[in-house]
Design a protein around this motif. Structure first.
Motif, PDB file in Angstrom:
ATOM      1  N   GLY A   1       0.844  -1.191   0.000  1.00 25.90           N
ATOM      2  CA  GLY A   1       0.000   0.000   0.000  1.00 25.90           C
ATOM      3  C   GLY A   1       0.882   1.244   0.000  1.00 25.90           C
ATOM      4  N   ASP A   2       0.718   2.073   1.011  1.00 22.69           N
ATOM      5  CA  ASP A   2       1.509   3.296   1.121  1.00 22.69           C
ATOM      6  C   ASP A   2       2.816   3.095   1.881  1.00 22.69           C
ATOM      7  N   LYS A   3       3.061   1.913   2.385  1.00 24.93           N
ATOM      8  CA  LYS A   3       4.258   1.625   3.179  1.00 24.93           C
ATOM      9  C   LYS A   3       5.429   1.343   2.237  1.00 24.93           C
ATOM     10  N   PRO A   4       6.473   2.172   2.268  1.00 25.57           N
ATOM     11  CA  PRO A   4       7.596   1.974   1.340  1.00 25.57           C
ATOM     12  C   PRO A   4       8.367   0.688   1.608  1.00 25.57           C
ATOM     13  N   ILE A   5       8.902   0.134   0.547  1.00 27.84           N
ATOM     14  CA  ILE A   5       9.833  -0.989   0.625  1.00 27.84           C
ATOM     15  C   ILE A   5      11.222  -0.414   0.421  1.00 27.84           C
ATOM     16  N   VAL A   6      12.128  -0.772   1.338  1.00 29.74           N
ATOM     17  CA  VAL A   6      13.522  -0.363   1.246  1.00 29.74           C
ATOM     18  C   VAL A   6      14.361  -1.635   1.136  1.00 29.74           C
ATOM     19  N   LEU A   7      15.182  -1.705   0.107  1.00 29.98           N
ATOM     20  CA  LEU A   7      16.068  -2.847  -0.089  1.00 29.98           C
ATOM     21  C   LEU A   7      17.434  -2.542   0.496  1.00 29.98           C
ATOM     22  N   HIS A   8      18.137  -3.586   0.937  1.00 30.38           N
ATOM     23  CA  HIS A   8      19.521  -3.393   1.367  1.00 30.38           C
ATOM     24  C   HIS A   8      20.339  -4.632   1.062  1.00 30.38           C
ATOM     25  N   CYS A   9      21.664  -4.444   1.021  1.00 35.76           N
ATOM     26  CA  CYS A   9      22.601  -5.542   0.783  1.00 35.76           C
ATOM     27  C   CYS A   9      23.841  -5.287   1.640  1.00 35.76           C
TER      28      CYS A   9
ATOM     29  N   ALA B   1      16.641  -2.483  -6.884  1.00 30.42           N
ATOM     30  CA  ALA B   1      15.648  -1.402  -6.854  1.00 30.42           C
ATOM     31  C   ALA B   1      15.398  -0.890  -8.264  1.00 30.42           C
ATOM     32  N   ASP B   2      16.447  -0.754  -9.055  1.00 31.88           N
ATOM     33  CA  ASP B   2      16.282  -0.319 -10.441  1.00 31.88           C
ATOM     34  C   ASP B   2      15.505  -1.364 -11.237  1.00 31.88           C
ATOM     35  N   LYS B   3      15.720  -2.634 -10.917  1.00 32.94           N
ATOM     36  CA  LYS B   3      14.962  -3.703 -11.578  1.00 32.94           C
ATOM     37  C   LYS B   3      13.475  -3.593 -11.246  1.00 32.94           C
ATOM     38  N   VAL B   4      13.155  -3.248  -9.994  1.00 32.15           N
ATOM     39  CA  VAL B   4      11.752  -3.052  -9.607  1.00 32.15           C
ATOM     40  C   VAL B   4      11.145  -1.928 -10.433  1.00 32.15           C
ATOM     41  N   LEU B   5      11.873  -0.836 -10.559  1.00 31.24           N
ATOM     42  CA  LEU B   5      11.380   0.283 -11.368  1.00 31.24           C
ATOM     43  C   LEU B   5      11.142  -0.151 -12.808  1.00 31.24           C
TER      44      LEU B   5
ATOM     45  N   GLY C   1       6.957   0.965  -9.903  1.00 35.06           N
ATOM     46  CA  GLY C   1       6.440   1.360  -8.600  1.00 35.06           C
ATOM     47  C   GLY C   1       7.470   2.054  -7.742  1.00 35.06           C
ATOM     48  N   PRO C   2       7.032   2.636  -6.643  1.00 35.91           N
ATOM     49  CA  PRO C   2       7.984   3.287  -5.740  1.00 35.91           C
ATOM     50  C   PRO C   2       8.849   2.245  -5.037  1.00 35.91           C
ATOM     51  N   ILE C   3      10.118   2.520  -4.921  1.00 38.45           N
ATOM     52  CA  ILE C   3      11.075   1.613  -4.279  1.00 38.45           C
ATOM     53  C   ILE C   3      12.246   2.450  -3.772  1.00 38.45           C
ATOM     54  N   ALA C   4      12.896   1.963  -2.760  1.00 38.91           N
ATOM     55  CA  ALA C   4      14.061   2.658  -2.216  1.00 38.91           C
ATOM     56  C   ALA C   4      15.129   1.631  -1.877  1.00 38.91           C
ATOM     57  N   HIS C   5      16.343   2.119  -1.667  1.00 42.66           N
ATOM     58  CA  HIS C   5      17.371   1.242  -1.129  1.00 42.66           C
ATOM     59  C   HIS C   5      18.231   2.017  -0.157  1.00 42.66           C
ATOM     60  N   MET C   6      18.955   1.254   0.686  1.00 43.31           N
ATOM     61  CA  MET C   6      19.758   1.865   1.737  1.00 43.31           C
ATOM     62  C   MET C   6      21.178   2.103   1.251  1.00 43.31           C
ATOM     63  N   ASP C   7      21.613   3.335   1.373  1.00 42.10           N
ATOM     64  CA  ASP C   7      22.948   3.750   0.964  1.00 42.10           C
ATOM     65  C   ASP C   7      24.001   3.074   1.839  1.00 42.10           C
ATOM     66  N   GLY C   8      24.954   2.405   1.229  1.00 45.17           N
ATOM     67  CA  GLY C   8      26.062   1.805   1.966  1.00 45.17           C
ATOM     68  C   GLY C   8      25.814   0.434   2.544  1.00 45.17           C
ATOM     69  N   GLY C   9      24.575  -0.025   2.481  1.00 45.65           N
ATOM     70  CA  GLY C   9      24.237  -1.369   2.907  1.00 45.65           C
ATOM     71  C   GLY C   9      24.598  -1.708   4.348  1.00 45.65           C
ATOM     72  N   MET C  10      24.823  -2.993   4.582  1.00 48.44           N
ATOM     73  CA  MET C  10      25.116  -3.505   5.920  1.00 48.44           C
ATOM     74  C   MET C  10      26.390  -2.882   6.484  1.00 48.44           C
ATOM     75  N   GLY C  11      27.358  -2.623   5.627  1.00 47.08           N
ATOM     76  CA  GLY C  11      28.595  -1.992   6.080  1.00 47.08           C
ATOM     77  C   GLY C  11      28.341  -0.628   6.692  1.00 47.08           C
ATOM     78  N   ALA C  12      27.512   0.176   6.046  1.00 43.28           N
ATOM     79  CA  ALA C  12      27.174   1.508   6.565  1.00 43.28           C
ATOM     80  C   ALA C  12      26.328   1.401   7.830  1.00 43.28           C
ATOM     81  N   TRP C  13      25.444   0.405   7.882  1.00 45.80           N
ATOM     82  CA  TRP C  13      24.610   0.177   9.069  1.00 45.80           C
ATOM     83  C   TRP C  13      25.516  -0.068  10.283  1.00 45.80           C
ATOM     84  N   LYS C  14      26.476  -0.961  10.121  1.00 46.79           N
ATOM     85  CA  LYS C  14      27.383  -1.284  11.218  1.00 46.79           C
ATOM     86  C   LYS C  14      28.267  -0.086  11.579  1.00 46.79           C
ATOM     87  N   LYS C  15      28.750   0.618  10.573  1.00 49.13           N
ATOM     88  CA  LYS C  15      29.592   1.791  10.809  1.00 49.13           C
ATOM     89  C   LYS C  15      28.828   2.865  11.583  1.00 49.13           C
TER      90      LYS C  15
END
Length: 126
Positions: free
Chosen positions: A64-72, A82-86, A91-105
């Motif tokens: 619905g209105d709840k965004p999907i955010v992809l990460h790796c 995400a580009d493949k989804v587009l 449809g609307p799609i997002a991804h997380m900059d820097g992935g798991m490495g950035a999450w941990k950092k």
């Protein structure tokens, strides 16, 4: 959040902090596109696994209105998916900059296998 324009449309790019806050509030669905092996070793609490190897945009959960955010791991694979989804559904799609490495950092909590016990536990890199 920043936005990138790809050949297939507009792609939102979220920081790990933005993802963490939205995930905690239940405002997004976070999908990990890494391999099952990577997911087993370390993962973000609450993330769903949808590996890149079998990724098909038409099988993403309806939100619905709840965004999907992809990460790796680094943001490369999630950006490609995400580009493949587009390309597949525009449809609307997002991804997380820097992935798991950035999450941990960023010092955010994640689940990792404790090498001493073999059990998963919540940890963070401070």
């Amino acid at each position: 959040m920043k936005t990138e324009t790809t050949d297939n449309g507009r792609l939102d790019v979220w920081t790990p902090q933005e993802v963490s806050e939205a995930l905690a509030k239940g405002e997004i669905t976070l999908i990990d596109v890494r391999s099952p092996e990577e997911f087993t070793v370390e993962r973000i609490p609450g993330a769903l696994l949808f590996p890149m190897q079998g990724f098909e945009a038409r099988h993403l959960p309806a939100q619905g209105d709840k965004p999907i955010v992809l990460h790796c791991g680094s943001g490369m694979r999630s950006g490609k998916m995400a580009d493949k989804v587009l390309a597949d559904q525009k449809g609307p799609i997002a991804h997380m900059d820097g992935g798991m490495g950035a999450w941990k950092k960023a010092g955010l909590d994640y689940i990792a296998i404790n090498k001493a016990t073999g059990a998963p536990e919540v940890t963070r890199d401070d």
